[in-house]
Design an enzyme around this catalytic site. Sequence first.
Site, PDB file in Angstrom:
ATOM      1  N   GLY A 141       0.834  -1.203   0.000  1.00 23.97           N
ATOM      2  CA  GLY A 141       0.000   0.000   0.000  1.00 23.97           C
ATOM      3  C   GLY A 141       0.865   1.247   0.000  1.00 23.97           C
ATOM      4  N   GLY A 142       0.302   2.352   0.422  1.00 25.18           N
ATOM      5  CA  GLY A 142       1.014   3.625   0.366  1.00 25.18           C
ATOM      6  C   GLY A 142       2.345   3.585   1.092  1.00 25.18           C
ATOM      7  N   GLY A 171      -8.291  13.061  11.162  1.00 21.33           N
ATOM      8  CA  GLY A 171      -8.459  12.750   9.750  1.00 21.33           C
ATOM      9  C   GLY A 171      -7.432  13.509   8.928  1.00 21.33           C
ATOM     10  N   ARG A 225     -13.014  12.940  15.464  1.00 20.50           N
ATOM     11  CA  ARG A 225     -13.825  11.741  15.215  1.00 20.50           C
ATOM     12  C   ARG A 225     -14.302  11.071  16.494  1.00 20.50           C
ATOM     13  NH1 ARG A 225     -10.279   9.375  10.120  1.00 20.50           N
ATOM     14  NH2 ARG A 225     -11.035  10.957   8.667  1.00 20.50           N
ATOM     15  N   GLU A 278      -0.242   2.275   8.973  1.00 25.82           N
ATOM     16  CA  GLU A 278      -1.220   1.969  10.016  1.00 25.82           C
ATOM     17  C   GLU A 278      -0.800   0.799  10.908  1.00 25.82           C
ATOM     18  OE1 GLU A 278      -5.289   1.648   8.670  1.00 25.82           O
ATOM     19  OE2 GLU A 278      -6.006   1.085  10.660  1.00 25.82           O
ATOM     20  N   PHE A 283     -10.749  19.944   7.707  1.00 27.50           N
ATOM     21  CA  PHE A 283     -10.951  18.588   8.206  1.00 27.50           C
ATOM     22  C   PHE A 283     -11.155  18.627   9.710  1.00 27.50           C
ATOM     23  CE2 PHE A 283     -10.325  14.110   6.712  1.00 27.50           C
ATOM     24  CZ  PHE A 283     -10.863  14.282   5.459  1.00 27.50           C
ATOM     25  N   GLU A 293     -15.037  12.348   5.821  1.00 32.07           N
ATOM     26  CA  GLU A 293     -15.089  13.557   6.625  1.00 32.07           C
ATOM     27  C   GLU A 293     -15.050  14.800   5.731  1.00 32.07           C
ATOM     28  OE1 GLU A 293     -12.921  13.137  10.305  1.00 32.07           O
ATOM     29  OE2 GLU A 293     -11.862  14.986   9.866  1.00 32.07           O
ATOM     30  N   ARG A 303      -6.689   9.633  16.274  1.00 31.23           N
ATOM     31  CA  ARG A 303      -6.038  10.209  15.104  1.00 31.23           C
ATOM     32  C   ARG A 303      -6.930  11.267  14.463  1.00 31.23           C
ATOM     33  NH1 ARG A 303      -6.473   9.474   9.625  1.00 31.23           N
ATOM     34  NH2 ARG A 303      -7.839   7.667   9.763  1.00 31.23           N
ATOM     35  N   PHE A 360       1.392 -14.302  -0.052  1.00 34.87           N
ATOM     36  CA  PHE A 360       0.833 -14.102   1.287  1.00 34.87           C
ATOM     37  C   PHE A 360       1.950 -14.279   2.316  1.00 34.87           C
ATOM     38  CE2 PHE A 360      -1.123 -15.501   5.176  1.00 34.87           C
ATOM     39  CZ  PHE A 360      -2.290 -14.768   5.267  1.00 34.87           C
ATOM     40  N   LEU A 402     -17.307   3.757   3.872  1.00 33.71           N
ATOM     41  CA  LEU A 402     -16.879   5.064   4.374  1.00 33.71           C
ATOM     42  C   LEU A 402     -17.503   6.227   3.600  1.00 33.71           C
ATOM     43  CD1 LEU A 402     -14.875   6.757   6.135  1.00 33.71           C
ATOM     44  CD2 LEU A 402     -13.225   6.486   4.274  1.00 33.71           C
ATOM     45  N   GLN A 439     -10.313   3.634  16.345  1.00 32.84           N
ATOM     46  CA  GLN A 439     -11.139   4.766  15.920  1.00 32.84           C
ATOM     47  C   GLN A 439     -12.429   4.332  15.244  1.00 32.84           C
ATOM     48  OE1 GLN A 439      -9.773   7.695  12.683  1.00 32.84           O
ATOM     49  NE2 GLN A 439      -9.893   8.892  14.548  1.00 32.84           N
ATOM     50  N   ALA A 497      -8.865   3.190  -0.599  1.00 25.24           N
ATOM     51  CA  ALA A 497     -10.205   3.585  -0.154  1.00 25.24           C
ATOM     52  C   ALA A 497     -10.224   4.870   0.660  1.00 25.24           C
ATOM     53  CB  ALA A 497     -10.833   2.448   0.642  1.00 25.24           C
ATOM     54  N   HIS A 507     -12.752   2.177  11.983  1.00 26.04           N
ATOM     55  CA  HIS A 507     -12.085   2.741  10.820  1.00 26.04           C
ATOM     56  C   HIS A 507     -10.572   2.585  10.877  1.00 26.04           C
ATOM     57  CE1 HIS A 507     -11.536   5.390   7.434  1.00 26.04           C
ATOM     58  NE2 HIS A 507     -10.903   6.310   8.128  1.00 26.04           N
ATOM     59  N   HIS A 539     -15.038   5.807  12.908  1.00 26.12           N
ATOM     60  CA  HIS A 539     -15.321   6.940  12.024  1.00 26.12           C
ATOM     61  C   HIS A 539     -16.800   7.267  12.175  1.00 26.12           C
ATOM     62  CE1 HIS A 539     -15.678   9.475   8.513  1.00 26.12           C
ATOM     63  NE2 HIS A 539     -14.380   9.422   8.327  1.00 26.12           N
TER      64      HIS A 539
END
Lengths: 588, 252
Positions: free
Chosen positions: A14-15, A391, A286, A378, A117, A246, A389, A157, A243, A231, A48, A354, A233
């Site tokens: 991911g990121g 947003g 949140r 994360e 935000f 926000e 946290r 995996f 989702l 958290q 997402a 979330h 959301h």
Amino acid sequence: MEIVKTDIAIIGGGGAGLRAAIAIAETDPKLEIALISKVVPMRSHTVAAEGGSAGVITDKDSLELHFKDTVSGGDWLCDQDVVDYFVEHCTEEMTQLEHWGCPWSRQDDGHTNVRNFGGMSTARTWFAADKTGFHMLHTLFQTSIKYPSLKRFDEYFALELVVEEGRCQGVVAIEMATGDFYFIQAKAVILATGGAGRVYMQNTNAGIVTGDGMGMAYRHGVPLQDMEFVQYHPTALPGSGILITEGCRGEGGYLVNKDGYRYLQDYNLGPVVTEPTPKTMELGPRDRLSQAFWHEEQKGRTVETPLGHAVHLQLMHLGEKKLMERLPFISELAKTFLGVDVVREPIPVRPAVHYTMGGIQCDGTTATPLAGLYACGECSSVGIHGANRLGSNSLAELTVFGKLAGEHAAAFSKSNHNSDAGLLEKQAKDAMDRATALLNRENGKERVAVVRDEMATTMEEGTGIYRTGDGMQATCDKLDELRERYSSVQLQDRSRAFNTEWLTTIELGYMIDVSQAMAHSAINRKESRGAHQRLDEFGERDDKNFLKHSRAHYNADGPPRIDYGDVTITKLPPAERVYGGAAKKTAA
Amino acid sequence: MTEQRREIEIEVLRYHPEKDKAPYYQSYTVPFSDDTSVLQGLQYIKDQLDGSLTFRWSCRMAVCGSCGKMVDGIPHLSCKTFLRDYYPRKVRVEPLNHFPIVRDLAVDQSDFLQKLASIKPYIIRKKEKPLSEGTYLQTPAELARYKQFSSCINCMLCYAACPQYGLNPKFAGPAILSLLHRYNADSRDEGKAERMPFVNAEDGVWGCTLVGYCSEVCPKKVDPANAVNQNKVNSTMDYFLRFMSPRGAANS
């Protein structure tokens, strides 16, 4: 078993994982990188994220303000030295993404735009319409293709870490298409595996968000830190948990109860304002908004829908033009999944799990207590989110700490050699044998979906928005039972090729471990802070005893052992956390 | 949205490479309500009826691109396709057309991923601007020139729809040509000349015969057919301008 040798293995595409990979390739193109992910990188859950990513850019803003918002938003459980580093590097990373082609939304003069935000004292959230995570992820993925030193293991995996001589030296993985085992030997390993939201029943997370990386590190003695802070959301679709960003409220959306009343004014978030106003009403943080929903539900002021109780998110007053420009994905989601036309009707929303504020304990450089193992994104607990946290801090986190993890892992890999190959391969083979034994198990009585659903239900019941000692104890007990029952899960599918039942069962093992870390950290925290709110005698924040990071240590024979570590406070001493009109008074 | 539960028959294509000589169909009866997606139907089968059924999914909100299937012969994201729309008939779910089957509903994505990597899908600059100098300026109008083409989620539905890709797997195909156009049309990019050979190649834009079914099935309104057409124009211009400019048109 196939053996692959590399310099640095990154688990998770991911990121954070992609940013780390690019950082390594740019630091030293000679270093070989293996990027291992159970999905093709652009399917990762970063995709997402909707609303945006923080970075100080306007004249009205300052690093100091971003720092203060983050620390007070986290109810002072943030490591302030790390928050300092974070806020100093966000904007540079957003700019870097811009240079790599991220289609940031723009102002008329061509400069990038920012939006308001929750919990942020001014507009500092960079956005690409309401698909910011999607665009950041595709930008990073496509950019990563430039670097020949990056070898991807898509749909592999990650099963277990290999640790020898006190150093993490690789990972055992299953090639999903064939079921073949691989030992990927590495001099340093980066975990970038995302959160664990799927341990709850109603959540905004993708099916892949199962805490595998947290579980893998945990079983090797790396503590999971601040896991009780989960958290909710405040705005997800009832039933599905999809989702609703926000950003809707950042653009001026209202939350109303069944009487059409903007109920947040009753929860210390007023005064009522008509335009989006920082830290006020719908732009509160949140945790506070999800808690307000809980109270409304108790008072019988929520709307009944076939999929459970909800409140209404009104966007109609923003007008079609703005909705299409700023919130096109939300418009599409509401239409597709609820048949709601946001131009004309409100969207029913309710809180859903979330984000996991906690994660794998690591220092401000992303190094975990296990040498050679780094964690970012994360799955990690680098210390910036505290008890809640804000947003748009998590997308920024991926880039700032993904890059840092890449740089530190690269340096470590250059000054360390692998242990004797025979020793490492023996461990890898043991991991393979364990996974094979699960596949070949006979006469087990349990079904994976049943155990999974009971876990997710008890987590929701005992460790939800509000908690009690009794409720948490019941969840801890239930998790003990489920852990026992997990050992007799029986697979219906005993084949190798693309056996998702097998992989799901391995994931469930990690999820139960992570759930235990969450529930036991929660019951031991005898105070209320951020996302951890108790209804029993521990309803107040207790800085004297609990201005501390909780750390869950894995115990193969029973519940985790919990101890505590210090929080680094440098310049902002703990104070009352206030929003709405009260925040203005405090600032003045 | 109602709470009423009904039952529908889902007929799924099954194929296991270790056991089966050929694919076959298997039927399951699944309860559903008005908001049950085809994906949720498959999940019900997996959890309650048959743990061996294999399919990809992840976000279940139409953005990760994992869950594309043929649903009654049409490529769809199974998470945003609903069982109510097929009831009371049965619904048939198959893997995406034109791709080799790995197992059951999961197809081999490697051809798509190789093509994606081949077209230089990243910003190319002659000279990089230092980060300290800030972002590039890009007006909303400049953004609008490529924005839609940057919205592709790589779900590959357009490949399952494309008859040309079915006939000639070498054809670059709709999503990849859209992605290529996305970078060529970005005001920050200077790499068009390096990408034009892919556009001009026989398996580039000229492989397309203008069926347009790709744009019809696209769940994100990327309109790949439009990208391909714009590039046919670019490719033609590139061809003619090559005779006029010593440097090649794409550099100008």
